[in-house]
Design an enzyme around this catalytic site. Structure first.
Site, PDB file in Angstrom:
ATOM      1  CB  ALA A 313      -0.901  -0.014   1.224  1.00  0.00           C
ATOM      2  CG  ASP A 315      -0.666   3.435   3.887  1.00  0.00           C
ATOM      3  OD1 ASP A 315      -1.212   2.685   3.055  1.00  0.00           O
ATOM      4  OD2 ASP A 315      -0.365   3.054   5.030  1.00  0.00           O
ATOM      5  N   GLY A 322      -4.104  13.319   3.866  1.00  0.00           N
ATOM      6  CA  GLY A 322      -5.033  14.409   4.159  1.00  0.00           C
ATOM      7  C   GLY A 322      -6.469  13.909   4.214  1.00  0.00           C
ATOM      8  CE1 TYR A 399      -0.059  -1.284  11.594  1.00  0.00           C
ATOM      9  CE2 TYR A 399      -0.268  -2.153   9.377  1.00  0.00           C
ATOM     10  CZ  TYR A 399       0.292  -2.212  10.635  1.00  0.00           C
ATOM     11  OH  TYR A 399       1.192  -3.189  10.918  1.00  0.00           O
ATOM     12  CD  GLU A 400      -6.361   3.733  13.318  1.00  0.00           C
ATOM     13  OE1 GLU A 400      -6.783   2.575  13.166  1.00  0.00           O
ATOM     14  OE2 GLU A 400      -6.983   4.749  12.979  1.00  0.00           O
ATOM     15  CG  HIS A 449       3.589  -5.263   7.693  1.00  0.00           C
ATOM     16  ND1 HIS A 449       3.093  -6.121   8.658  1.00  0.00           N
ATOM     17  CD2 HIS A 449       3.488  -4.028   8.221  1.00  0.00           C
ATOM     18  CE1 HIS A 449       2.700  -5.422   9.715  1.00  0.00           C
ATOM     19  NE2 HIS A 449       2.942  -4.142   9.478  1.00  0.00           N
ATOM     20  CG  HIS A 451       4.926   0.312   8.619  1.00  0.00           C
ATOM     21  ND1 HIS A 451       3.600   0.592   8.433  1.00  0.00           N
ATOM     22  CD2 HIS A 451       4.967  -0.793   9.397  1.00  0.00           C
ATOM     23  CE1 HIS A 451       2.860  -0.297   9.073  1.00  0.00           C
ATOM     24  NE2 HIS A 451       3.664  -1.156   9.670  1.00  0.00           N
ATOM     25  CG  ASP A 608      16.168  25.383  -4.383  1.00  0.00           C
ATOM     26  OD1 ASP A 608      16.123  24.750  -3.318  1.00  0.00           O
ATOM     27  OD2 ASP A 608      15.201  26.002  -4.855  1.00  0.00           O
ATOM     28  CG  HIS A 619       5.171  -4.077  12.256  1.00  0.00           C
ATOM     29  ND1 HIS A 619       3.939  -3.485  12.264  1.00  0.00           N
ATOM     30  CD2 HIS A 619       5.242  -4.755  13.431  1.00  0.00           C
ATOM     31  CE1 HIS A 619       3.294  -3.811  13.367  1.00  0.00           C
ATOM     32  NE2 HIS A 619       4.064  -4.587  14.094  1.00  0.00           N
TER      33      HIS A 619
END
Lengths: 686, 686
Positions: A313, A315, A322, A399-400, A449, A451, A608, A619
């Site tokens: 995913a 995310d 948002g 998930y959060e 998995h 993250h 720049d 995880h």
């Protein structure tokens, strides 16, 4: 009406305006709006504006106000066309329109609900569910996921993967992830079930050929599988209330999206994809960062068995930090004196959609900022550290993530990510084990998995021309006649400045330190360029094989630090359109293409630049992460290094009991207590 | 009178008793007491006691109550003899007495003051100071340091190094480290100045031959060099008060040194050397750790030039984290509802010496413990994380360290070290630079140095027989016909169990994870041994050359993780006596000796083991660390891994505004505010 600041997100009125302009331009077509968001000003124009703004409050000369718009249009043949546009709000015109072929917009939750419904109403699925012989009272729940490219299907069409679970308790908040079913379906763009799988379930299964009835040994205790309060035994009562008060109000000031706190100023931004963004971050009015944002996040699963490689995913790119931001609640998500910022998005029909309380802003005590006791006089000077926190929390299905920028009085910035929520689960036979997942409940496998986050750091350390310096600490040779090191204790630093766009790795064994410096600004005391250093989060990089789609699609996952030349709108290290992407659009490909084109603009020294930090976690779940995970923290820091002329927090007042009103606890068992505000109080009895 | 618990530190009465026993035994000798501290019970006896204690409140059968005592005795010929003894308090007898030849007790601050005085009253030193032609009003300050062995001097005698600074402001708390002088002296045991050095001062100096007058370009502004409030301009006034209240008292209970909080219990210990120690740490009455302590700390300096290789401090072995513990102040060092623990030490004459408020205990809010929002119902469950903090702060001359254990409701333990205080400085010519130090003020060099800590973890994960498992995450091969990984996304874990005592290294690139497991206790759900994992602090190891005295004396600095077989009284990874130690007494030597002796007791699998984690920082100062350092955090964690049957914090009550009483901030400029306790309040106006 007050003018917007060029960094301000689009207002509801501007969203409506942009939608109107697009509708007018595409008159007669049936449009679905997916995105109406600020197209940030070109940096050259914006830097000029910011310079003018330092001298006049509201400069008349402003960058054009533009919107990025994404729409889908239903074609005559039932196909869906995807367009991306730039709308100039000042001239009310569509100034750019791209028909994106082979690309897909981010996940449409209404469509996903339709996918779920299509699955549930398909008689073949119903027949398969019947074969499972589920426990009485069970309710099947379908969880649709975006399809992670694996090279098997034709990628030109949107495809969804539906995973099946059940609720055993008759409650909508029962934890269905506790009951993964041996079933999976593939659903096409046109909402047809195109394939049904029996999931592998034994340790040595590679694929399952037959439907299996549900194993009733997999039914486990509510206490171990439910997290929702009303489905749980009464909670512990030992945790006494803890409250934060700021009797004189907060130390921050807010004017629109301009946030001032202690010596910091910055502008708070927000968009559907990155969620919280920060702009023009300054300290004592010295420029530090042009923009800070979480740029992408990839969650690849490590279970090798088909169809699990389709669990991967993006995310941010697929889901949006948002659009998935939680409506934060006072006293729950945030403690103390809280300012909330709302976000604005668009409905399908182009109406402004409020995302209330998407970002919270508050202060926290952070222990001791600095202390010294003169051992001769026994006089101590101690200051407490106050930090300013800007927090947003997102939910992505199970998930959060809790994302927070912490600003310090010592001019440090820390970016803290907490992972919590519920593990994505898969079925496994009771008694079996695999070496790519953890059995967290009977019959419930929590697959390994990763993250992988990408923090995008657009620095402007004392101005836009910056360099990335890589410094290491090395022992001096002991027997080199040209080096004075008679006792073998000497060590020194060696450093290089990165010349061209590249991906780099961490190495704590050499104390490798990445410094963003301004070679045009020397610190008059240290005699070295002013800079900020990255305090990285040491993390394993992407484990998927370089030839895999996971790897091709998440190129940022192969190195911890990337440096590129700044380009307008180059914000996403896995590419702009990640849904079912095929790879080759990420940060490594962009660098390679630019180098191949020999345009000479891949030099990153005294230019720049943008620095991207990849970090995260491998995880491999613990059972302690079940049924809801205790927050797992990952922290990245940015600290001044020879930027100032001394400790930037030196002028923070020393701490006093008069201000802090702490309370002395005496004795053991708390029989009685008193809190007398304004005086030192005593709690407890001996 | 209530009996002490066997883990309780010696009481004042017991200190007096031990001193009496020693005085009686050595009747007629002039003794100086250096240490009277608890000799902790032999573990075998203690484990039996703890088992009995679980069934009866005050078991009658108890391990003997013993004291470790260190004394110095002035010999007839002016020499000082150093003895270490064990005193049995029950039988009032000295049961062991070692005359330690070639060893030195830890730093004696009264002696150090005498060293300082000897230096200042030496006419040769006075003559040298005159040659410096210091600014009018300057006061010379002598800072004596223990001598870090460099192989030059005869090590059999105690030697001190005196560094010279000056105070320019007429105030005892003026920051003299801002004015290092080009002078240094060596002082003998008998308080004679045996050598005077001119310090190297130019970038290419290896040693300086001549006295130089003080360069008045080195006089810098008070704002940049002073930290003490009364010597500074008025502080910033923008930081508004922030207070913590616990209207129902704390969530902890304390009975003597037994601390209970949420589901944790532990005993708080304290001694002159390690400071805070923790014993018999249990969660829901399951055994986790027998003992946790900071075991050593080494601060070697990287400036190769003589005499700087003599700057290398064992801050525990030489100085003592207990004896140097600050007297913590309410509202300054600690915020909220605070319980203090006192420490007890001995005076030279054997009287109990109170070290008041040496440890503080309090709770903190730590953000969100866990959260999940069901995206179907939009119902969120969120709990805040409360932590219990046990903190101690030490001052070691110029530096301070803040040590804190954090206990979590998710059964995690974090050990946080913050480094603050003042950099140890050296002179440098104005305008010069070196690659082993940072110029933090004109003429002031802050040399590079390292801080290497050793956290001693004596585990008892569900009992004393534990193993150290090393697990790594590896990609599965993509083209191996024996491994099913068709899409190249699979990864799995591989693990080994450490067989014999050894030092091991970290590797984040393989997600190398160190787990302390109990192979006799399988988690019935995961099917794996119960365990706790180490969340290491990734740090560069010792940079000094293996042949150097720094390296020989701090063997623990060569590897990040050590595992040894538990031995009573084996508490110090650089050896028991670190003052002017010659090396070969550290953890690596002990392991090597035991292996050479082939006693077969170096097996560490399924045995009573100790795990030692070396971590710290390669501290190449920033100017922002000057004149007092903003806290630099280093964090180590211990987390359950497949120890419980699920999230240990699952039963923490969800957060409510009713308990937390947060306050909503609205609008920008804070004109007025109200805080109505018990209702949601609004602060600020638009």
């Amino acid at each position: 009406m007050a003018l917007n600041h060029p960094f301000d997100p689009l207002t509801p009125r501007e969203i409506t305006q942009a939608a109107d302009i697009v509708r007018n331009a595409l008159h007669g077509h049936a449009l679905d709006f997916r995105v109406i968001t600020l197209k940030e000003p070109r940096k050259q124009e914006m830097l000029a504006f910011l310079e003018r703004e330092r001298h006049e409050k509201m400069p008349a000369q402003r960058p054009p106000r533009e919107a990025w718009v994404q729409i889908t249009v239903k074609g005559a043949s039932g196909t869906t066309d995807f367009y991306e546009m730039v709308v100039d709000l000042d001239s009310a015109a569509v100034t750019r329109q791209d028909h994106l072929v082979g690309k897909h917009p981010y996940i449409d939750s209404a469509y996903m609900q339709a996918v779920e419904k299509a699955c549930r109403s398909d008689p073949r699925i119903e027949a398969e569910i019947q074969k499972l012989k589920l426990p009485a009272g069970a309710t099947v729940v379908v969880e649709p996921w975006a399809y992670a490219t694996d090279g098997v299907n034709d990628m030109s069409e949107r495809t969804s993967m539906c995973w099946f679970y059940m609720r055993l308790l008759d409650h909508l908040d029962a934890n269905y992830y506790a009951y993964p079913l041996d079933l999976c379906a593939e659903v096409s763009e046109n909402l047809e079930v195109t394939k049904i799988y029996y999931l592998p379930s034994a340790a040595n299964d590679t694929v399952s050929e037959n439907a299996r009835p549900y194993d009733h040994n997999k039914v486990h205790a509510t206490e171990l599988s439910e997290y929702y309060p009303s489905l749980r035994p009464p909670p512990r009562t030992t945790t006494k209330p803890y409250q934060v008060i700021q009797p004189e109000g907060p130390s921050f000031q807010i004017e629109g999206n301009l946030l001032s706190w202690e010596k910091w100023t910055m502008r708070v931004g927000f968009n559907y994809r990155e969620g919280l963004t920060l702009h023009n971050i300054r300290y004592e009015d010295r420029s530090l960062f042009y923009r800070l944002s979480l740029a992408e996040m990839f969650v690849p699963y490590g279970d090798p068995r088909s169809p699990y490689p389709r669990k991967g995913a993006f995310d941010l790119g697929n889901d949006g930090a948002g659009i998935n931001a939680n409506n934060l609640r006072l006293g729950c998500d945030c403690l103390g004196l809280i300012k909330y910022f709302d976000g604005w998005h668009t409905t399908k029909s182009g109406e402004p959609l409020k995302l209330p309380n998407a970002v919270c802003c508050h202060e926290q005590d952070d222990g001791i900022l600095w202390k010294h006791t003169n051992h001769r006089t026994q006089n101590a000077a101690v200051t407490r550290s106050r930090i300013l926190v800007l927090q947003t929390i997102i939910t992505v299905s199970n998930y959060e993530y809790i994302f927070a920028f912490h600003f310090g009085q010592d001019a440090s910035i820390h970016y803290e990510v907490r992972a919590t929520g519920i593990l994505s689960t898969a079925p496994i036979n009771v008694g079996d084990k695999v070496d790519y997942g953890t059995v967290v409940a009977p019959g419930v496998l929590a697959p390994y998995h990763q993250h992988l986050f990408s923090l995008r750091i657009d620095p402007a350390i004392d101005g836009p021309a910056n360099s990335l310096q890589v410094e290491e600490s090395h022992a001096m040779p002991i027997n080199d006649p040209t080096i004075h090191n008679p006792f073998g204790v000497g060590y020194h630093t060696k450093s290089d400045i990165v010349a061209t766009e590249s991906g780099l790795d961490l190495d704590f064994t050499t104390n490798r330190t990445f410094k963003i410096i301004n070679e045009n600004q020397m610190n008059p005391i240290t005699g070295t360029p002013v800079g900020f250093k990255l305090l990285p989060c040491y993390s394993q990089m992407l484990l998927a094989h370089p030839q895999s789609y996971h790897a091709k699609r998440s190129e940022f996952g192969s190195h911890a630090v990337w440096v590129t030349r700044y380009k307008d709108d180059e914000l996403y290290p896995a590419g702009r359109h990640t849904m079912q992407s095929l790879g080759g659009e990420g940060i490594a490909s962009v660098i390679q293409q630019r180098k191949a084109a020999s345009q000479g603009d891949t030099n990153v020294r005294n230019e720049d630049i943008v620095v991207w930090h990849t970090f995260g976690s491998t995880h491999n779940p613990r059972i302690e992460d079940w049924p809801v995970m205790p927050s797992e923290k990952m922290i990245v820091g940015l600290k001044p290094v020879n930027f100032f002329s001394g400790n930037p927090g030196l002028d923070v007042a020393v701490s006093t009991q008069e201000n802090n009103k702490s309370v002395l606890f005496q004795g053991g068992f708390c029989g009685r207590f008193q809190t007398l505000r304004g005086v030192e109080s005593i709690i407890g009895v001996d």
